[in-house]
Scaffold this active site. Structure first.
Site, short mmCIF file in Angstrom:
data_model
loop_
_atom_site.label_atom_id
_atom_site.label_comp_id
_atom_site.label_asym_id
_atom_site.label_seq_id
_atom_site.Cartn_x
_atom_site.Cartn_y
_atom_site.Cartn_z
N HIS A 144 -4.46 -29.69 -35.41
CA HIS A 144 -5.44 -28.65 -35.09
C HIS A 144 -6.44 -29.14 -34.04
CE1 HIS A 144 -3.57 -26.40 -38.21
NE2 HIS A 144 -4.08 -27.11 -39.19
N LYS A 191 0.84 -1.21 0.00
CA LYS A 191 0.00 0.00 0.00
C LYS A 191 0.87 1.25 0.00
CE LYS A 191 -3.50 2.52 2.63
NZ LYS A 191 -4.54 2.47 3.68
#
Length: 512
Positions: free
Chosen positions: A276, A137
């Protein structure tokens, strides 16, 4: 002012070299707790125990160590807010400029089936995530490191910038820390979810970059490869023996190959050729060479530039045969040194060894606009002894063996899917068709005259009798399908009339 670094790590990898550089090169004072402090002291490094600095001992058996205002105040103070600095001075709190934390090994602990619930709970880190989040932070002023792999880059950054860190670098480290704590919490939430069949209200999917890929399915698409989990699994564990880096399409095809080859036990030599994402030839035989040769003969045109997966370690004879064809990838659970040397003749083919070819992902995820879909993998299937023969004609033992082959292969073919097989090898495969009868005709056309005496498998039921009539007319002698159509009797009658044995499995295997 002397800078302070807080080091509190579960994984001690690289800890001592990092601490030595911080002290000796950059003049940091070290704060630490528990086992981390002991390692640093043993290495002869000056370190202040957190409990000595805060004046508060570790309590609750170590559950509370760093949760103290003197720690979090020193991390979270804004250096450009005078009130913050004045408040720290009044309270005797020093600034902390570097936080190095990694978390308790929760994921590794719960992977052990012997771990009890109470043991797992004790591996839920509280102070660590709080430190990481606080430092992240306040990344405008504080650097946070959550993984040992960051240490060398951090030290190089300091050396390059006269002992200082740049805002951009700190922000990147902060982002990594938030990802780290997010993944950690996800694993805890998954462990605490009551049953695997109950879908949690929130589903989060996080990954760690394995490598950027040259491009995606097409050159104009960007792509990258990520892994899930703390430890590599699946394709991240595969060893690339030779060949270029794996591409996006390679990995997609390899996963399709793995999905198929896992259906065949290693006691039954099997070879599958994928193009494929669809199989173009699959065969079982008494030895791996014969299985590969039969799979290739099933559709040698489509096999060109394909991917081969086998379920046994590659031997010299099979490797030699594979060098006679242009292939993109070969994957096997093992590869003898002699076979590896032979494959070097085709140095561009990617050869991978992946011992755990049969382990599927825990879930399958597909992105859609505005969200994603999650499903469990399609694992296992209904075996022949559970099938129902719905015709008067019974299948012969050899037909049943071929039906079993075709039924396992059809599971890996895009729907609508049809597979024709005979003598342990696929002869015709029709996948991705909009009509089931169209898929049948495509598979039969590919098989040609070889369809005489062959068998046929369908991933879904036949909505009409036309597919069965076409199969019978081409010489198919037995058919396996899930059943369940309102017109099942029509298909059964067509089988009777065509002299075809028909079996129902009761399970569908759509693959979209």
């Amino acid at each position: 002012m002397t800078r302070k670094a807080l080091l509190s790590v579960s994984d001690k990898t690289g800890l001592v070299p990092l601490a030595e550089a911080l002290v000796q090169e950059f003049g940091y004072e070290l704060l630490s707790s528990g086992g981390t402090a002991q390692v640093l002291q043993k290495a002869g490094l000056p370190v202040t125990q957190v409990s000595d600095y805060t004046g508060s001992p570790e309590i609750l058996g170590g559950r509370v160590k760093t949760l103290h205002p003197k720690i979090h105040g020193g991390i979270l103070a804004r250096r450009d807010v005078p009130q913050d600095l004045a408040e720290l001075e009044n309270l005797g709190i020093d600034l902390i400029d570097l936080v190095v934390v990694n978390l308790y090994p929760f994921a590794e602990t719960v992977q052990n089936p012997a771990t009890t619930h109470a043991q797992a709970v004790e591996q839920i880190d509280i102070g660590g995530p709080a430190l990481l989040r606080a430092a992240a932070k306040n990344h405008a002023f504080v650097t946070v490191l959550c993984e040992p792999s960051q240490y060398p880059e951090y030290l190089n950054h300091l050396r390059t910038h006269q002992g200082q860190t740049q805002r951009e670098f700190r922000q990147a480290c902060a982002a990594q820390a938030f990802c780290h704590t997010s993944q950690y919490d996800q694993r805890i939430a998954a462990y605490l979810t009551p049953t695997p069949t109950r879908w949690p209200h929130h589903w989060a999917c996080q990954g760690t970059l394995v490598q950027p890929l040259r491009y995606g399915e097409n050159p104009h698409q960007q792509a990258a490869w990520y892994r899930t989990g703390d430890t590599p699994t699946g394709w991240c564990t595969a060893e690339l023996l030779q060949g270029k880096e794996l591409s996006f399409n390679n990995l997609v095809d390899l996963e399709a190959a793995r999905r198929l080859i896992r259906e065949f036990p290693t006691t039954q030599p099997t070879a599958a050729i994928i193009k494929h994402t669809n199989p173009c030839g699959v065969a079982c035989a008494d030895d791996l060479l014969t299985a590969y040769q039969k799979a290739l003969q099933a559709d040698p045109v489509s096999a060109f530039g394909g991917i081969v997966a086998v379920n046994q370690p590659l031997d010299e004879a099979t490797a030699t045969a594979m060098t006679e064809l242009f292939l993109e990838c070969i994957v096997a659970p093992g590869c003898s040194p002699a076979a590896a040397a032979i494959l070097q003749r085709k140095s561009k083919v990617r050869v991978l060894v992946m011992p755990e070819l049969g382990i599927p992902p825990e879930a399958e995820i597909r992105m859609i606009s505005g969200g994603f879909l999650v499903q469990t993998p399609d694992l296992g299937t209904v075996e022949p002894q559970q099938w129902q023969v719905v015709t008067a004609k019974q299948p012969t033992p050899s037909e049943l063996a071929d039906l079993w082959l075709a039924w396992r292969v059809v599971k890996a073919v895009k729907s609508n899917a049809i597979v024709v097989a005979k003598d342990g090898v696929t002869l015709g495969i029709g996948g991705g068709q909009t009509q089931r009868v169209g898929a049948v005709r495509l598979a039969l056309a590919q098989a040609g005259e070889r369809a005489q005496g062959a068998v046929l498998a369908s991933d879904g039921f036949f909505p009409f009798g036309d597919s069965v009539m076409a199969a019978g007319a081409a010489g198919i002698t037995a058919v396996v399908q899930p059943g369940g159509s309102l017109r099942d009797e029509e298909s059964i009658q067509a089988a009777h009339e065509g002299g075809v044995a028909m079996l129902f499995t009761g399970r569908r295997h759509f693959y979209h």
